[in-house]
Design a protein around this motif. Structure first.
Motif, mmCIF file in Angstrom:
data_model
loop_
_atom_site.group_PDB
_atom_site.id
_atom_site.type_symbol
_atom_site.label_atom_id
_atom_site.label_comp_id
_atom_site.label_asym_id
_atom_site.label_seq_id
_atom_site.Cartn_x
_atom_site.Cartn_y
_atom_site.Cartn_z
ATOM 1 N N MET A 1 -22.441 5.477 23.249
ATOM 2 C CA MET A 1 -23.456 4.821 24.077
ATOM 3 C C MET A 1 -22.875 3.531 24.661
ATOM 4 O O MET A 1 -22.201 2.789 23.969
ATOM 5 N N THR A 2 -23.148 3.284 25.924
ATOM 6 C CA THR A 2 -22.601 2.075 26.540
ATOM 7 C C THR A 2 -23.285 0.841 25.975
ATOM 8 O O THR A 2 -24.491 0.834 25.759
ATOM 9 N N MET A 3 -22.463 -0.167 25.758
ATOM 10 C CA MET A 3 -22.999 -1.419 25.229
ATOM 11 C C MET A 3 -23.393 -2.288 26.412
ATOM 12 O O MET A 3 -22.557 -2.981 26.971
ATOM 13 N N ASP A 12 -20.086 -12.246 25.855
ATOM 14 C CA ASP A 12 -19.159 -11.266 25.280
ATOM 15 C C ASP A 12 -19.824 -10.343 24.283
ATOM 16 O O ASP A 12 -19.294 -9.296 23.943
ATOM 17 N N LEU A 13 -20.991 -10.752 23.790
ATOM 18 C CA LEU A 13 -21.714 -9.873 22.872
ATOM 19 C C LEU A 13 -22.162 -8.637 23.649
ATOM 20 O O LEU A 13 -22.624 -8.743 24.775
ATOM 21 N N ARG A 14 -22.005 -7.465 23.057
ATOM 22 C CA ARG A 14 -22.486 -6.266 23.720
ATOM 23 C C ARG A 14 -23.255 -5.391 22.740
ATOM 24 O O ARG A 14 -22.750 -5.069 21.669
ATOM 25 N N LEU A 15 -24.486 -5.057 23.101
ATOM 26 C CA LEU A 15 -25.295 -4.151 22.298
ATOM 27 C C LEU A 15 -25.799 -3.016 23.181
ATOM 28 O O LEU A 15 -25.923 -3.175 24.393
ATOM 29 N N SER A 16 -26.089 -1.901 22.559
ATOM 30 C CA SER A 16 -26.702 -0.799 23.307
ATOM 31 C C SER A 16 -28.188 -1.099 23.477
ATOM 32 O O SER A 16 -28.735 -1.987 22.813
ATOM 33 N N ALA A 17 -28.849 -0.352 24.351
ATOM 34 C CA ALA A 17 -30.286 -0.570 24.558
ATOM 35 C C ALA A 17 -31.085 -0.398 23.255
ATOM 36 O O ALA A 17 -31.911 -1.254 22.928
ATOM 37 N N PHE A 64 -32.682 1.193 32.839
ATOM 38 C CA PHE A 64 -32.349 0.158 31.860
ATOM 39 C C PHE A 64 -32.039 0.735 30.481
ATOM 40 O O PHE A 64 -31.578 0.023 29.609
ATOM 41 N N LEU A 65 -32.379 1.990 30.272
ATOM 42 C CA LEU A 65 -32.376 2.511 28.908
ATOM 43 C C LEU A 65 -31.423 3.686 28.744
ATOM 44 O O LEU A 65 -31.836 4.829 28.573
#
Ligand code: PLP
Length: 497
Positions: A1-3, A12-17, A64-65
């Motif tokens: 899943m893309t972050m 720089d923080l990356r989270l998935s939806a 967005f999701l």
């Protein structure tokens, strides 16, 4: 899943939806925000024009999701907004008042306030997110409420699988109708308790529970973890973008505006979530002109938009529009992030000044952009009542005190600027939620007690009592508990036995 979610304090923080929705807040205290704001295709308005509200929800939220299938979103949208949950078939209807003034009514949901627009769908987004993150424990939502949010959260989470919800309200801090709305709440997964004291006591108590590591460990053993349904959660902001796009499509459909023509929006504002959603709708490509931010006597945002200085060091007023009685508007952080050109270092600096001194001043480039996008004004309680009386007298349109703040600020804006752009005023609560203030405004001094005041307002105006409020009469009180502040922990342990 893309972050694809970052923190306003750390790009720089990356989270998935699903991670962003499950977490609510970034670990660094920043707000989780899409790494890239999707642009709608130029055909979007045409496409959405013929859609139902539920279809528009899927159309907007889909971009967005990542990680959510359109079919999933479809079923959440129909559970949240379909099936008679909203008393108006358009869900968020737009009402014409004159050639250039329209009112977007966001209070046809199960609790008669605009919080329903987000809190009806958030539980579905949240449980799906937990599932996608492979979370095996059951979430328990804890809420401290001064009135509207608690009830809207209870209705939203009622009987949603794999969730529980426990709401604390101050014994001396909510109206009789608000209390009845909560203590008669139905559902197998809900709990409600009053706390001795005021809203601050309840809120401080809940904050302590969230920080209590022993409690967390004990609940983990039992298969639970605590979460909040806070208005800074991206899962609450996102559903609000939809109704701005939807309102635009409806105006176009009615022939009130031409294709591509701009409309202004005027929003009664507290925590800045609602008007932020309008900004995002505009950034995505919906032709929105000026964003007019309306405040009550707690006018910290009016000053900020006019001067670029945010200063919470000021008197707090209890006003007739209590849901806007706020000195720190948490969602403003996302706005500052956007207007700074997404400068996370600058946001960190401003937010640390806010924490330390209660104030910060944005730089001149942000001030310029702020003035380019926003106008702002504020409204006293006297002006609020005068506006309720005026709208009733001149248009036969009954509005609540929050909505009246917006109409007052729009009137002033038009006098000052001469801007005659068609404008959508956002209406955030049914007038029947604030019978006392509305009757006062209409010049009626003797008010009936308890729920009879609903019928009194109906008799005076000829407007029907909204069903969810009328039904309270036949509802059984389910929750009678009163706890002292120190006993809130036992209450949680008892609830999650
Ligand atoms: C919450 C609320 C507001 C303020 O909305 P924000 O998103 O916090 O700016 C305005 N009116 C009513 C009735 C509300 O419940």
């Amino acid at each position: 899943m893309t972050m694809n979610y970052l923190s306003t304090r750390n790009k720089d923080l990356r989270l998935s939806a699903p991670q962003a929705i499950a977490k609510g807040l970034a670990p660094d205290g920043g707000l989780l925000t899409p790494a890239v704001l999707p642009r709608l295709p130029s055909s979007a308005v045409e496409t959405m024009r013929e859609m139902s509200y539920q279809q528009r929800v899927v159309y907007i939220m889909n971009s967005f999701l990542e990680g959510f299938a359109a079919s999933e979103l479809n079923s959440y949208a129909s559970e949240a907004y379909g099936g008679g949950k909203f008393s108006h078939e358009d869900v968020a209807p737009v009402r014409k008042l004159d050639e250039s003034t329209y009112c977007l009514e966001l209070w046809h949901g199960p609790t008669c306030a605009f919080k329903d627009m987000a809190l009806q769908i958030l539980p579905h987004l949240l449980t799906a997110s937990l599932d996608k993150n492979d979370e095996k424990k059951t979430v328990c939502i804890l809420v401290a409420t001064s009135g509207d949010t608690g009830k809207a959260a209870l209705e939203g989470f009622r009987n949603v699988e794999n969730t529980k919800i426990l709401v604390f309200y101050p014994k001396d801090g909510v109206s009789e109708i608000q209390e009845l709305q909560m203590v008669t709440q139905e559902g197998g997964n809900v709990g409600v308790s009053s706390v001795v004291g005021n809203f601050d006591d309840a809120q401080t108590g809940v904050k302590k529970l969230f920080a209590d590591e022993k409690l967390a460990a004990e609940l983990r053993e039992r298969g639970y973890f605590l979460s909040s349904a806070n208005s800074i959660n991206w899962g609450r902001v996102l559903p609000q973008i939809v109704y701005y796009a939807s309102a635009y499509c409806d105006l176009l459909k009615e022939g009130a505006i031409a294709k591509g023509q701009q409309v202004n929006v005027c929003v009664p504002t507290g925590n800045f979530g609602n008007i932020l959603a309008a900004y995002y709708a505009k950034a995505m490509g919906i032709p929105i002109g000026r964003l007019i931010c309306a405040s009550n006597q707690n006018n910290v945002l009016t000053d900020f938009i006019h001067t670029g200085s945010y200063d919470r060091n000021r008197t707090f007023y209890n006003t007739l529009s209590p849901s806007m009685d706020i000195l720190v508007s948490s969602n403003l952080e996302r706005m500052v992030f956007e207007l700074s050109g997404r400068d996370d270092r600058l946001v960190r600096e401003y937010m640390s000044q806010l924490a330390q001194y209660g104030s910060y001043r944005v730089d001149s480039s942000i001030r310029t952009k702020l003035k380019k996008e926003f106008s702002a004004g504020c409204c006293s309680d006297e002006q609020t009542k005068a506006m309720i009386a005026k709208m009733w007298g001149e248009c036969g349109y009954l509005i609540d005190p929050h909505t009246a703040v917006a109409f007052h600020v729009l009137d002033e804006y038009r006098v000052q600027t001469g801007d005659d752009t068609p404008t959508v005023v956002v209406s955030t609560a049914s007038p029947f939620k604030f019978c006392d203030s509305v009757l006062d405004a209409l010049g009626i001094k003797e008010h009936k007690g308890g729920l009879d005041i609903l019928d009194q307002l109906a008799e005076v105006t000829g407007e029907p009592v909204p069903m969810p409020l009328a039904r309270l009469k036949n509802r059984r009180r389910r929750f009678e508990g009163v706890v002292k502040k120190d006993a809130m922990k036992d209450c949680v342990l008892d609830f999650l036995k």
